[in-house]
Write an enzyme that holds these catalytic residues in place. Structure first.
Site, mmCIF file in Angstrom:
data_model
loop_
_atom_site.group_PDB
_atom_site.id
_atom_site.type_symbol
_atom_site.label_atom_id
_atom_site.label_comp_id
_atom_site.label_asym_id
_atom_site.label_seq_id
_atom_site.Cartn_x
_atom_site.Cartn_y
_atom_site.Cartn_z
ATOM 1 N N LYS A 22 -38.601 66.277 23.764
ATOM 2 C CA LYS A 22 -37.458 66.618 22.903
ATOM 3 C C LYS A 22 -37.274 68.132 22.848
ATOM 4 O O LYS A 22 -36.177 68.642 23.006
ATOM 5 C CB LYS A 22 -37.705 66.091 21.498
ATOM 6 N N ASN A 23 -38.389 68.858 22.667
ATOM 7 C CA ASN A 23 -38.262 70.301 22.447
ATOM 8 C C ASN A 23 -38.070 71.094 23.725
ATOM 9 O O ASN A 23 -37.921 72.312 23.687
ATOM 10 C CB ASN A 23 -39.467 70.812 21.649
ATOM 11 N N CYS A 116 -34.829 72.646 6.525
ATOM 12 C CA CYS A 116 -34.945 71.205 6.683
ATOM 13 C C CYS A 116 -36.156 70.773 5.854
ATOM 14 O O CYS A 116 -36.662 71.519 5.024
ATOM 15 C CB CYS A 116 -35.103 70.829 8.146
ATOM 16 N N ARG A 121 -36.876 77.513 7.345
ATOM 17 C CA ARG A 121 -36.488 77.670 8.764
ATOM 18 C C ARG A 121 -35.524 78.852 8.961
ATOM 19 O O ARG A 121 -34.395 78.697 9.413
ATOM 20 C CB ARG A 121 -35.851 76.387 9.299
ATOM 21 N N ILE A 123 -33.636 82.193 10.483
ATOM 22 C CA ILE A 123 -33.355 82.563 11.883
ATOM 23 C C ILE A 123 -33.219 84.078 12.021
ATOM 24 O O ILE A 123 -32.546 84.577 12.931
ATOM 25 C CB ILE A 123 -32.074 81.853 12.403
ATOM 26 N N ASP A 124 -33.868 84.812 11.125
ATOM 27 C CA ASP A 124 -33.765 86.281 11.148
ATOM 28 C C ASP A 124 -34.218 86.873 12.486
ATOM 29 O O ASP A 124 -33.621 87.843 12.973
ATOM 30 C CB ASP A 124 -34.569 86.889 9.996
ATOM 31 N N ASP A 305 -46.961 70.426 15.184
ATOM 32 C CA ASP A 305 -46.294 69.119 15.323
ATOM 33 C C ASP A 305 -47.290 67.968 15.438
ATOM 34 O O ASP A 305 -46.882 66.810 15.475
ATOM 35 C CB ASP A 305 -45.370 69.106 16.548
ATOM 36 N N ARG A 397 -35.472 60.681 15.271
ATOM 37 C CA ARG A 397 -35.001 61.961 15.828
ATOM 38 C C ARG A 397 -35.910 62.439 16.957
ATOM 39 O O ARG A 397 -35.469 63.146 17.858
ATOM 40 C CB ARG A 397 -34.969 63.033 14.729
HETATM 41 C C1 EPZ Z 1 -39.745 74.704 17.339
HETATM 42 O O1 EPZ Z 1 -39.082 74.974 16.104
HETATM 43 C C2 EPZ Z 1 -39.808 73.197 17.449
HETATM 44 N N1 EPZ Z 1 -38.455 72.651 17.488
HETATM 45 C C3 EPZ Z 1 -40.578 72.627 16.265
HETATM 46 O O2 EPZ Z 1 -40.680 71.219 16.468
HETATM 47 C C4 EPZ Z 1 -41.981 73.225 16.271
HETATM 48 O O3 EPZ Z 1 -42.678 72.752 15.131
HETATM 49 C C5 EPZ Z 1 -41.892 74.756 16.214
HETATM 50 O O4 EPZ Z 1 -41.088 75.222 17.323
HETATM 51 C C6 EPZ Z 1 -43.253 75.417 16.304
HETATM 52 O O5 EPZ Z 1 -43.894 74.989 17.461
HETATM 53 C C7 EPZ Z 1 -37.767 72.725 18.665
HETATM 54 O O6 EPZ Z 1 -38.240 73.252 19.656
HETATM 55 C C8 EPZ Z 1 -36.404 72.092 18.671
HETATM 56 P P1 EPZ Z 1 -40.399 78.663 15.272
HETATM 57 P P2 EPZ Z 1 -38.621 76.490 15.762
HETATM 58 O O7 EPZ Z 1 -39.179 79.479 15.381
HETATM 59 O O8 EPZ Z 1 -38.127 77.135 16.984
HETATM 60 C C9 EPZ Z 1 -40.621 81.169 11.292
HETATM 61 C C10 EPZ Z 1 -40.682 68.972 15.831
HETATM 62 O O9 EPZ Z 1 -41.300 68.304 14.981
HETATM 63 N N2 EPZ Z 1 -39.401 81.831 11.784
HETATM 64 O O10 EPZ Z 1 -41.523 78.875 16.230
HETATM 65 O O11 EPZ Z 1 -37.735 76.444 14.570
HETATM 66 C C11 EPZ Z 1 -40.342 79.724 10.861
HETATM 67 O O12 EPZ Z 1 -39.859 79.701 9.529
HETATM 68 C C12 EPZ Z 1 -40.122 70.328 15.472
HETATM 69 O O13 EPZ Z 1 -40.462 68.591 17.015
HETATM 70 C C13 EPZ Z 1 -38.926 82.943 11.117
HETATM 71 O O14 EPZ Z 1 -39.484 83.380 10.112
HETATM 72 O O15 EPZ Z 1 -40.027 77.112 15.340
HETATM 73 C C14 EPZ Z 1 -41.679 79.072 10.982
HETATM 74 O O16 EPZ Z 1 -42.421 79.336 9.808
HETATM 75 C C15 EPZ Z 1 -40.437 70.729 14.044
HETATM 76 N N3 EPZ Z 1 -37.790 83.550 11.567
HETATM 77 C C16 EPZ Z 1 -42.310 79.793 12.171
HETATM 78 O O17 EPZ Z 1 -41.560 81.001 12.354
HETATM 79 C C17 EPZ Z 1 -37.117 83.107 12.668
HETATM 80 O O18 EPZ Z 1 -36.096 83.703 13.052
HETATM 81 C C18 EPZ Z 1 -42.263 78.996 13.463
HETATM 82 O O19 EPZ Z 1 -40.918 78.760 13.754
HETATM 83 C C19 EPZ Z 1 -37.621 81.965 13.344
HETATM 84 C C20 EPZ Z 1 -38.770 81.351 12.890
#
Ligand code: EPZ
Length: 417
Positions: A22-23, A116, A121, A123-124, A305, A397
């Site tokens: 999926k990811n 979520c 989550r 996106i900064d 995950d 999902r």
């Molecule tokens: C991806 O999410 C995956 N989703 C998630 O899988 C997975 O848990 C995560 O990476 C970590 O491996 C997809 O790939 C679609 P991150 P993502 O940005 O990209 C913080 C599942 O169950 N952060 O690495 O959103 C964030 O809040 C899902 O399949 C910021 O602070 O993960 C979190 O605490 C859940 N600012 C941490 O980083 C940002 O701009 C990790 O988030 C972005 C993230």
């Protein structure tokens, strides 16, 4: 509201083929906007999130044909720059469209992806990287309006190795002027798969899988055909199902190298894990051992995950285990449900202390998020009596018919709508 009915106690057996990740497929579907050509994606998982991404691609003008064998996307006629709010709410991964649309059209209007179930989550880091590449972003009325004359290659350092931010910046950099270097990049296998898809269409990228990724902007791109890597989290989930039911099974079409930290913990629990070509055989012990500590970390550390699935597994291990969730703020919602099944778990902030019990008992429980829902199914497989898992829309999902997968291995599980 759909639910799973599980009668626990069955031994599992046999083989299961693991579907595409999926990811990996979600950012790759978004990336198919970049080249304006025809792209063929094979080995994709048939998930709710994939269908939502296909809806989004069609809504901006792409022609998409989806058959069981492949998704063919022709992105020649992208004619809209707005991603509708309800589609973004349906799936926050729609933010992966920012990079491709800015590279392709120089603008995008997208509603702010909400948090979520597992945390705010933010996106900064995505926005900081895009701004460093020259994008003007105004955030108003819940929308992000982004415009750029021409993206310019930049040196970008991520404060945190965010998977999504790494991917979004990679996607923007493909058509940017000059070279972009991402430092402290995330190293997940899905990022390597995205690099392979992009280089397949003629992008110049190297370093995915390491913390430094370099992208040299190009002008022309071709179409590409690409097979999605297997889903390491689905594989880990099935292995945890085998371990908790003390069942010997084989999973096929997996890349064991993507599961090293998960296999290491399964061995600590007492499982024998045999790897051969693209298959893994698991032989669990009669009594599961507790694990002193599991800390979820960015890849190649133990994946967040897989945290929920291991909480279920360790809830019937002999002894006390500790799991620390360092990646997301609010990813223990499955624990109160497991306690209803007789688990003895204490949560203190990001730390869960799991005191193993001899057995769990079936109960009516509710899935609160994707992996937490899968964890409840795993617990139900081993629990005495009947477990009803409600709100399984979360599970659907990320798992392509989890009930069918487990039925094929001998579990007594069925879905009722
Ligand atoms: C991806 O999410 C995956 N989703 C998630 O899988 C997975 O848990 C995560 O990476 C970590 O491996 C997809 O790939 C679609 P991150 P993502 O940005 O990209 C913080 C599942 O169950 N952060 O690495 O959103 C964030 O809040 C899902 O399949 C910021 O602070 O993960 C979190 O605490 C859940 N600012 C941490 O980083 C940002 O701009 C990790 O988030 C972005 C993230």
């Amino acid at each position: 509201m759909s639910k799973y009915i599980i009668n626990g106690g069955n031994k599992l057996g046999g083989k299961l083929n693991i579907n595409g990740a999926k990811n990996a497929v979600l950012p790759i579907l978004a990336a198919s906007v970049i080249n304006g050509k025809e792209n063929v994606i094979i080995g994709y998982p048939n998930l709710r999130d994939v269908n939502t991404m296909v809806k989004i691609l069609r809504s901006i003008g792409c022609k998409v044909q989806k058959t069981p064998e492949s998704i063919v996307i022709n992105s020649e006629n992208v004619n809209s720059f707005e991603v509708s709010e309800n589609l973004v709410r349906e799936m926050r991964s729609s933010i992966f469209l920012m990079g491709p649309m800015l590279g392709r059209c120089g603008k995008i209007k997208i509603s702010y992806p909400g948090g979520c179930e597992i945390g705010p989550r933010p996106i900064d880091l995505h926005l900081k990287g895009l701004r460093e590449m020259g994008v003007k972003i105004s955030e108003a009325h819940g929308f992000l309006e982004c415009t750029v004359e021409k993206l310019k290659g930049s040196e970008i350092h991520l404060d945190y190795p965010s998977v999504g931010a790494t991917e979004n910046i990679m996607l923007a950099a493909v058509l940017a002027e000059g070279t972009t270097v991402i430092r402290n990049a995330a190293k997940e296998p899905e990022i390597v798969d995205l690099q392979d898809f992009l280089t397949g269409m003629g992008a110049k990228i190297q370093g995915a899988g390491t913390s430094v990724i370099q992208i040299d902007g190009v002008k022309n791109l071709t179409g590409v055909e690409h097979k999605i890597i297997p889903d390491r989290i689905v594989a880990g989930t099935i292995l945890a199902s085998a371990a908790i039911t003390k069942s010997e099974i084989i999973i096929e079409n997996v890349i064991a190298d993507h599961l090293v930290s998960v296999l290491a913990k399964l061995k600590e629990v007492g499982c024998i894990v045999l790897e051969k070509n693209s298959a893994i055989k698991i032989i669990p012990p009669s009594v599961l051992k507790s694990v002193d500590i599991i800390r979820t970390l960015p890849y190649p550390g133990f994946p967040t995950d897989m945290q929920a699935q291991f909480v279920s597994l360790l809830s019937i291990a002999k002894g006390t285990s500790i799991i620390t969730e360092t990646v997301f703020e609010n990813r223990f919602k499955h624990i109160e449900e497991l306690i209803r099944m007789g688990a003895r778990i204490k949560v203190d902030g990001r730390v869960a202390v799991i005191k193993g019990v001899p057995k769990l008992t079936g109960a009516k429980v509710t899935a609160k998020d994707l992996r937490g829902g899968a964890a409840l199914v795993i617990a139900g497989l081993a629990a005495e009596g009947r477990t009803i898992v409600e709100n399984i829309v979360h599970i659907e999902r990320g798992y392509d018919n989890l009930d069918i997968m487990l039925q094929n291995l001998g579990a007594d599980i069925r879905k009722i709508d």
